[in-house]
Design a protein around this motif. Structure first.
Motif: not given
Length: 441
Positions: A50-64, A109-112
């Motif tokens: 969730i922190r990664r999403i707040s920091n605009h790191d969608d790829r990192g969020a999905a990988q987590t 979904d964003t990562f896919s």
């Protein structure tokens, strides 16, 4: 071929936009020893993604998410979040909990959409593992074993892989495309998936255990349990009904009035399909509302759909006129002390016969024990499932089992099966890497 869901079965809820996701993520307190993470059966690092999403790191969020749960896109949709992560959110005490499920759906979904692979295979170990069954447990185990560098083959008895995610979950919760994308990603990692390939006999199992370094049984449960109803052959199978709605909705039979037997999540799904396709639908259950096995949120969803419930009603027969269903005959029940399941026992009330009029009866009363075509496996006689030890090993050397076929952790659910498959794969990896050379070499 892509199957498009009809409007009646289109996915519930709109996807979050990036601004919506960021705003929601910024509400999170990013708790230390977060209760939401502890409540997640796969232990996704929820505050981190969730922190990664707040920091605009969608790829990192999905990988987590995907590192902990390779079926994160499915689980974002079908997990009972009200009972698990969101139910444990500390914000429940003061305001609405963080929408963890929707944020997980946004991230996966964003990562896919980027087309990047979700599974990176490790260096080849030369070990080969056979997985029997391609449901959530089997796919999760396959992904974990590929990350460890093992070669993996999956045998799937049906014509499509994915198990209940493909065949048994209401499309408005999980569209077929989501389930099949996850199957495709597992195959993309190098897993060979052979559909229409059941495990037929003990001899075949023993032969497979000699050919492969390890075998994992992830077969799920068996068919819908027979109820012993009069004219039971005239009732429809709930899982088959859901599968038809998901794979071939144009051929789904339409009825004016439908009675669904059972009150679990499968019953809710079957009833929702019938209701959305124009039926007046009632769920018939032998115990009371408090004993219903569906999650409370599912019951409220059904009521909002216009589905009614007939509690304390024991079906005893399908009523028919020259083979045409006209109703389901029931007896009233009375509740008693708790039985071995921990729920209130029940008894039928003599002379309390009544008929619920309908032109279709759907059985959704739960599935039986795993298919008994896998040889002389020791069964857990208290539950009727495959017996395994703490490392998911069965009574046959070189054969492990996981998922609903063993139900070793918690209630049967997609996320529990994913975790079972992941843990079983780790046990298999430890066993394989603790020996030298191929088995039999």
């Amino acid at each position: 071929m892509t199957v498009l869901d009809p409007p009646e079965l289109a996915e519930l809820g709109s996807a979050m936009t990036t601004p919506q996701a960021v705003i929601e993520a910024q509400r999170c307190l990013y708790c230390y020893a977060a209760p939401c993470q502890q409540a997640c059966p796969t232990h996704i690092e929820i505050p981190s993604f969730i922190r990664r999403i707040s920091n605009h790191d969608d790829r990192g969020a999905a990988q987590t998410i995907l590192d902990a749960n390779v079926l994160g896109a499915s689980c974002a949709r079908v997990c009972p979040v009200e009972e698990l992560c969101e139910g444990a959110c500390v914000l429940n005490d003061t305001e609405d909990p963080i929408q963890i499920g929707r944020l997980q759906r946004y991230a996966t979904d964003t990562f896919s959409a980027t087309g990047r692979p979700i599974i990176e295979a490790g260096p080849d170990t030369g070990r080969r593992v056979l997985i029997v069954g391609s449901g959530p447990a089997g796919l999760s185990a396959a992904a974990e074993l590929r990350r460890d560098g093992h070669q993996v083959v999956i045998w799937e008895s049906r014509q499509r892989a994915g198990g209940l995610s493909t065949y048994g979950i209401l499309p408005i919760r999980e569209p077929l495309q989501i389930a099949q994308h996850e199957v495709d990603e597992v195959a993309r990692s190098g897993v060979e998936i052979l559909t229409g390939h059941p495990l037929r006999s003990r001899a075949e199992l023993i032969g497979a255990s000699a050919e492969f370094d390890a075998v994992l049984l992830a077969t799920g449960l068996g068919a819908t349990t027979p109820l012993g109803l009069d004219n039971e052959d005239l009732a429809l199978d709930g899982l088959d009904y859901i599968a038809t709605a998901k794979l071939d909705p144009d051929s789904l039979p339409r009825f004016a009035r439908v009675a669904v037997i059972g009150a679990g999540n499968t019953a809710i799904d079957a009833a929702t399909i019938a209701q959305r396709f124009g039926s007046q639908t009632v769920i018939v259950y032998r115990r009371g509302e408090q004993q219903a096995p569906c999650y409370p949120a599912e019951r409220q969803f059904a009521l909002a759909e216009g589905i009614t419930f007939s509690y304390l009603s024991q079906p005893v027969g399908v009523v028919a006129d020259q083979g045409v269903v006209t109703g389901v005959r029931c007896l009233r029940t009375a509740l008693g002390p708790a039985d071995l399941s921990g729920r209130a026992s029940f008894s039928t009330v003599p002379g309390s016969d009544f008929v619920i009029g309908c032109d279709a009866v759907i059985k959704a009363n739960g599935q039986g024990r795993p298919q008994d075509s896998m040889g002389d496996l020791e069964m857990d006689t208290s539950r009727g499932f495959i017996a395994v030890d703490a490392d998911y090993a069965t009574s046959i050397p070189g054969v492990w089992a996981a998922g609903d076929a063993v139900r070793s952790t918690g209630q049967a659910s997609t996320v529990m099966a994913v975790q079972d498959g992941k843990l079983a794969a780790r046990c298999i990896n430890r066993a394989l890497m603790g020996v030298t050379g191929r088995k039999g070499a």
